[in-house]
Design an enzyme around this catalytic site. Sequence first.
Site, short mmCIF file in Angstrom:
data_model
loop_
_atom_site.label_atom_id
_atom_site.label_comp_id
_atom_site.label_asym_id
_atom_site.label_seq_id
_atom_site.Cartn_x
_atom_site.Cartn_y
_atom_site.Cartn_z
N GLU B 74 -7.20 4.59 9.74
CA GLU B 74 -7.43 5.93 9.14
C GLU B 74 -8.68 6.39 8.69
OE1 GLU B 74 -5.35 2.93 7.61
OE2 GLU B 74 -2.97 3.22 8.97
N HIS B 141 4.81 2.01 0.95
CA HIS B 141 5.32 2.67 2.28
C HIS B 141 6.07 3.85 1.41
CE1 HIS B 141 4.83 -1.25 4.21
NE2 HIS B 141 4.90 -0.09 5.48
#
Lengths: 322, 340
Positions: B74, B141
Amino acid sequence: MSRDEIEDLLYQGYQGRRLEEGVRRSGFLQWPEHAVGIDTRSIVIARAMKHAVDGRGDLCCPGPMSPGPALAFGATPLEFLRQLAHRGTSPAAARAGGMSWTDLRRGLIGWDGASGMMTQVLAGAALAFAQRGENRAALVFESERALDTGGWHEGVNFAAARRVPVIVVLVASGSAGVGRVRQIEEVARAYGITAVSIDQDSHAGIFATLRAARRRAAVGGGPTLVALEGATDDRWRSHEEFASWALTEGHVTAGELESIRQAAAAGVDHAFARIVKEPGPEPHDALAAVRIGSPPLRPWTRLKSPRPDGVAEAPMEGPSVN
Amino acid sequence: MSTDVPVHVTRTRSGKPATFLEAIAEALWEEMERDERVFLMGEDIGAYGGAFKVTRGFIERFGASRVIDTPISEGGFTGAAAGAAHMGLRPVVEMQFMDFISPAYDVLTNYVATSLYRGAGPLPLVVRGPVGGGNRGGPFHSQNVEMAFFHTPGLKIVYPSTPADAKGLLKSAIRDDDPVIFEEHKGLYRAPHCRELLPQQDHVVPIGKARTALEGEDLTIVTYGLMVHRSLEAAAELARDGIRVEVIDLRTLLPLDEKAIVASVRKTGKLLIVHEDTRTGGIAGEIAMRINERAFEWLDGPILRVTAIDSPVPFSGELEDFFLPSVADVVTAGRYLSRY
């Protein structure tokens, strides 16, 4: 190398040397101990790229404390000195320091970030070149210590995966991590990209190697890693060697060499004379250009008639609180 | 490249209501058709269509050069997006889950957010992705990430609650010259009750403007994202007690629409802030301080907040339900505040 290129390199090398000497003598400016990339080889590398002043040339991130390549991309001693002296007239308007800044028209992008981060950014810039099918490439100088960062590897991995036209120069830093630059061939092999070592090359050889790397990158050949050792050992030795070579090979006469040196010195000296008279930034500039259209509030305690809610002085939007 | 248009980006063209997720997909599709500088980057967004299938069918239409499957890094691809933005492109970076934005925190806060200030020019870049709990996704998450970036001058943060706002604000974010963090609550993605008809024309919602989701006189609830819906449910229950609640949907967190919040509090005299993010360091603290500065004399009671508890997001359903703010929590706080 053409005669013009040789003269430019000699001129920019003298400029760099004069700059460093002047800064060290100035007593009010600081030149980092491990400044790299001012040596002639760094300038040669940058000279091998495509230069323009309309934002259509190659892109160069000169690296940390590495102004040499910026000279090759058209930066001036006056700009360096304004940056170092954090003058309001400096390219970054004294809002950011360091020895590099961004001017996309000339193809300069400032080294602003953690070690390795600019390899990511330049890989992305190179992605844009590739997407648009432009004959452009990106060049980034990093300290060899970047090899120890995850960020650098992520940038190289991205560049390798997309085969974007980026050249990454790893400069031996002279500090911790020394010697890592020698491992770049292994690293490049792991990523399936090209590595070149230019330590033993002449300046003409370096120029030819980088030109080839640039050509390869621009036609889809992918990234190249370049190892540059010895840049901090005796950074002016390479320049003197280059000057001797230019003299011996008949590219310049002794008189021409001396006039190039004097012209470079005069320009740098003039820049020093100017910056000592230039003011620092206006404090209110600290409020400028944070976000487009929504600059931050001034401190309410510094208003003419301070009230904690600021109501008496202004409506609620930040920009109109004066 | 295929000329087929995936069904999930044609709801509005077909005159059918769209889900939140379809609204996001429509915004991306339309912006990519409108402006060839717009391109997408992210993990598995190409052939796989993204973890939530937002970009299903995009690679067939726009090609692999504009729908880029990235390595799992990322930080690296967000840095690359910054470089592409410098060169005039308009990258939209998808975080598979916004929890994964943390590796990109460095480049976003130190490089992207400071670009304009450093004189390196505007950096038009959108980082978008799913946030929020309630899906039993556990600690990695389910997070809300806004406050990790709220403290960084130079960024904008958008967090819509309806499909229309999601589409209009995402289009605005892509056209904005500032970097924008765009949060999408995954509990809204396919929520049937959220489905709505979207405007047919080029629908753009300005960044930085809150909306009044419900008008009332007695109490202001300031909230955003999924909690707008929880707050509206609570407001309906409070209405049965005769408490008329005004619900302000922030839509944009940075810059904060202080004017809208203050105006509502000056009208109702009471403020309850509801956010799904955890309590300490949540946006409620900032909003309370703004009201203290701007509307203290108008307050008829303490400023209260209903938030998630200060804990990582739990995995088990029982634990997560306890962790998350509920409609009952908002009702309880509303009743308490109404007694002042």
